[in-house]
Design a protein around this motif. Structure first.
Motif, PDB file in Angstrom:
ATOM      1  N   PRO A  83       0.794  -1.242   0.000  1.00 35.83           N
ATOM      2  CA  PRO A  83       0.000   0.000   0.000  1.00 35.83           C
ATOM      3  C   PRO A  83       0.821   1.285   0.000  1.00 35.83           C
ATOM      4  CG  PRO A  83      -0.742  -1.532   1.718  1.00 35.83           C
ATOM      5  CD  PRO A  83       0.583  -2.016   1.235  1.00 35.83           C
ATOM      6  N   ILE A  84       2.118   1.223   0.284  1.00 30.84           N
ATOM      7  CA  ILE A  84       2.901   2.450   0.453  1.00 30.84           C
ATOM      8  C   ILE A  84       2.870   3.281  -0.821  1.00 30.84           C
ATOM      9  CG2 ILE A  84       5.174   3.422   0.910  1.00 30.84           C
ATOM     10  CD1 ILE A  84       5.824   0.969   2.558  1.00 30.84           C
ATOM     11  N   GLY A  85       2.576   4.557  -0.664  1.00 32.14           N
ATOM     12  CA  GLY A  85       2.585   5.486  -1.786  1.00 32.14           C
ATOM     13  C   GLY A  85       3.098   6.844  -1.347  1.00 32.14           C
ATOM     14  N   ILE A  86       3.276   7.725  -2.321  1.00 32.26           N
ATOM     15  CA  ILE A  86       3.790   9.076  -2.073  1.00 32.26           C
ATOM     16  C   ILE A  86       2.934  10.060  -2.859  1.00 32.26           C
ATOM     17  CG2 ILE A  86       5.770  10.633  -2.284  1.00 32.26           C
ATOM     18  CD1 ILE A  86       7.542   8.104  -2.429  1.00 32.26           C
ATOM     19  N   ARG A  87       2.680  11.211  -2.259  1.00 38.80           N
ATOM     20  CA  ARG A  87       2.001  12.290  -2.975  1.00 38.80           C
ATOM     21  C   ARG A  87       2.572  13.630  -2.531  1.00 38.80           C
ATOM     22  NH1 ARG A  87      -4.359  12.126  -3.284  1.00 38.80           N
ATOM     23  NH2 ARG A  87      -3.723  10.365  -4.602  1.00 38.80           N
ATOM     24  N   VAL A  88       2.791  14.498  -3.509  1.00 38.69           N
ATOM     25  CA  VAL A  88       3.231  15.867  -3.238  1.00 38.69           C
ATOM     26  C   VAL A  88       2.196  16.795  -3.841  1.00 38.69           C
ATOM     27  CG1 VAL A  88       5.051  17.583  -3.564  1.00 38.69           C
ATOM     28  CG2 VAL A  88       5.647  15.168  -3.337  1.00 38.69           C
ATOM     29  N   GLY A  95       1.267  19.823   1.026  1.00 37.48           N
ATOM     30  CA  GLY A  95       2.416  19.208   1.683  1.00 37.48           C
ATOM     31  C   GLY A  95       2.741  17.859   1.063  1.00 37.48           C
ATOM     32  N   ILE A  96       3.327  16.997   1.879  1.00 37.51           N
ATOM     33  CA  ILE A  96       3.767  15.679   1.424  1.00 37.51           C
ATOM     34  C   ILE A  96       2.993  14.614   2.190  1.00 37.51           C
ATOM     35  CG2 ILE A  96       5.730  14.115   1.167  1.00 37.51           C
ATOM     36  CD1 ILE A  96       7.566  16.533   1.179  1.00 37.51           C
ATOM     37  N   TRP A  97       2.468  13.641   1.454  1.00 38.26           N
ATOM     38  CA  TRP A  97       1.713  12.535   2.015  1.00 38.26           C
ATOM     39  C   TRP A  97       2.481  11.246   1.753  1.00 38.26           C
ATOM     40  CZ3 TRP A  97      -3.458  13.980   3.574  1.00 38.26           C
ATOM     41  CH2 TRP A  97      -3.856  15.250   3.146  1.00 38.26           C
ATOM     42  N   ILE A  98       2.536  10.358   2.723  1.00 38.21           N
ATOM     43  CA  ILE A  98       3.130   9.040   2.507  1.00 38.21           C
ATOM     44  C   ILE A  98       2.256   7.989   3.186  1.00 38.21           C
ATOM     45  CG2 ILE A  98       5.511   9.907   2.348  1.00 38.21           C
ATOM     46  CD1 ILE A  98       5.980   8.891   5.204  1.00 38.21           C
ATOM     47  N   GLY A  99       2.376   6.743   2.737  1.00 36.86           N
ATOM     48  CA  GLY A  99       1.618   5.648   3.343  1.00 36.86           C
ATOM     49  C   GLY A  99       0.531   5.129   2.421  1.00 36.86           C
ATOM     50  N   GLY A 100      -0.534   4.616   3.017  1.00 37.81           N
ATOM     51  CA  GLY A 100      -1.602   3.972   2.258  1.00 37.81           C
ATOM     52  C   GLY A 100      -2.592   4.962   1.685  1.00 37.81           C
ATOM     53  N   ILE A 101      -2.140   5.844   0.833  1.00 42.60           N
ATOM     54  CA  ILE A 101      -2.984   6.921   0.291  1.00 42.60           C
ATOM     55  C   ILE A 101      -4.087   6.355  -0.587  1.00 42.60           C
ATOM     56  CG2 ILE A 101      -2.977   9.046  -1.056  1.00 42.60           C
ATOM     57  CD1 ILE A 101       0.077   9.207  -0.395  1.00 42.60           C
ATOM     58  N   GLN A 102      -3.708   5.536  -1.552  1.00 41.05           N
ATOM     59  CA  GLN A 102      -4.699   4.970  -2.472  1.00 41.05           C
ATOM     60  C   GLN A 102      -5.705   4.105  -1.728  1.00 41.05           C
ATOM     61  OE1 GLN A 102      -3.283   2.001  -5.217  1.00 41.05           O
ATOM     62  NE2 GLN A 102      -4.684   2.673  -6.827  1.00 41.05           N
ATOM     63  N   ARG A 103      -5.231   3.324  -0.775  1.00 37.49           N
ATOM     64  CA  ARG A 103      -6.127   2.457   0.001  1.00 37.49           C
ATOM     65  C   ARG A 103      -7.153   3.294   0.752  1.00 37.49           C
ATOM     66  NH1 ARG A 103      -6.074   1.150   5.359  1.00 37.49           N
ATOM     67  NH2 ARG A 103      -7.116  -0.803   5.951  1.00 37.49           N
ATOM     68  N   THR A 104      -6.711   4.376   1.382  1.00 42.95           N
ATOM     69  CA  THR A 104      -7.609   5.235   2.141  1.00 42.95           C
ATOM     70  C   THR A 104      -8.642   5.896   1.241  1.00 42.95           C
ATOM     71  OG1 THR A 104      -5.881   5.660   3.791  1.00 42.95           O
ATOM     72  CG2 THR A 104      -7.717   7.211   3.697  1.00 42.95           C
ATOM     73  N   GLU A 105      -8.193   6.379   0.083  1.00 44.27           N
ATOM     74  CA  GLU A 105      -9.126   7.017  -0.846  1.00 44.27           C
ATOM     75  C   GLU A 105     -10.137   6.023  -1.398  1.00 44.27           C
ATOM     76  OE1 GLU A 105      -6.555   8.841  -3.696  1.00 44.27           O
ATOM     77  OE2 GLU A 105      -6.561  10.748  -2.613  1.00 44.27           O
TER      78      GLU A 105
END
Length: 227
Positions: free
Chosen positions: A69-74, A78-88
């Motif tokens: 699940p680990i992902g990155i978004r800028v 700010g900066i997001w890390i972790g299970g971003i896609q899973r949460t969305e």
């Protein structure tokens, strides 16, 4: 997560060695075990079971499901890390992650957010020795009980086997967003008696497969946020 997005990388830990070991060793273990049951030929299939267990535990086979699940978004926020896609995905389906707080060893599935005013420093590390140092720092943040039994889980320090590059963020924890986790619990009789300890790390990290693209995104985000 409604701000303009400068960079996104889904499943950033999934390099080919991790995918290979994540499938090969469990499949070898399963196939050897089934073959042993059907043929009762232990001399042929027992080595496959032993190798399957060893590969799953020691070579990253068990990490695939947790690191996936680990992902990155800028973005502009700010900066997001972790299970971003899973949460969305859960939110899109009108679901939540559950009524109970997650265990700390599942922090790779949760979302950590650092607004720009809480980013003290951010860099992309691709040097082999530096990657080893980061992996060593994160050696107690894995999902397995063997890893979590002997040390404190460092929340936000997301490492993965076979990573070749990682983003490293020095974080002001007073302004960053760290998920809530279930309080440490005493183990049952068949586990270690020490409770699972955890603490938010002032240094966050996440593997990336595209370090140059992330560096370019940081420059773009830096220009936009200063304007």
């Amino acid at each position: 997560m409604g701000e303009p997005v400068y960079y996104t990388e889904e499943r950033s830990a999934l390099r080919s060695p991790l995918v290979f070991h994540g499938f090969f060793w469990p499949l070898l273990l399963f196939a050897s075990f089934i073959s042993l049951l059907l043929t009762d030929n232990s001399s042929v299939f027992m080595p496959g079971i032993i190798l399957g267990v060893f590969g799953s535990v020691s070579l990253g086979g068990l990490h695939l499901a947790e690191d996936r699940p680990i992902g990155i978004r800028v973005d502009a926020a700010g900066i997001w890390i972790g299970g971003i896609q899973r949460t969305e995905r859960l939110r899109a389906r009108g679901r939540t992650a559950g009524t109970k707080l997650p265990r700390a060893r599942a922090h790779r599935r949760q979302v950590f957010f650092c607004p720009w005013n809480a980013v003290q420093r951010v860099e992309v590390v691709s040097d082999h020795q530096e990657i080893r140092k980061i992996a060593k720092l994160g050696r107690d943040v894995g999902s397995s009980r063997l890893e979590t039994a002997t040390g404190t889980i460092k929340l936000g320090l997301l490492t993965a086997p076979y990573m070749r590059a990682a983003i490293v963020i020095n974080v002001d924890l007073t302004a960053a967003s760290v998920p809530e986790f279930r309080p440490p619990e005493e183990r049952s009789f068949w586990k270690t008696s020490a409770p699972q300890r955890f603490a938010a790390s002032p240094v966050w990290s996440a593997p990336t497969r595209h370090p140059e693209k992330f560096r370019a995104a940081l420059e773009l985000a830096g220009c936009r946020t200063r304007s």
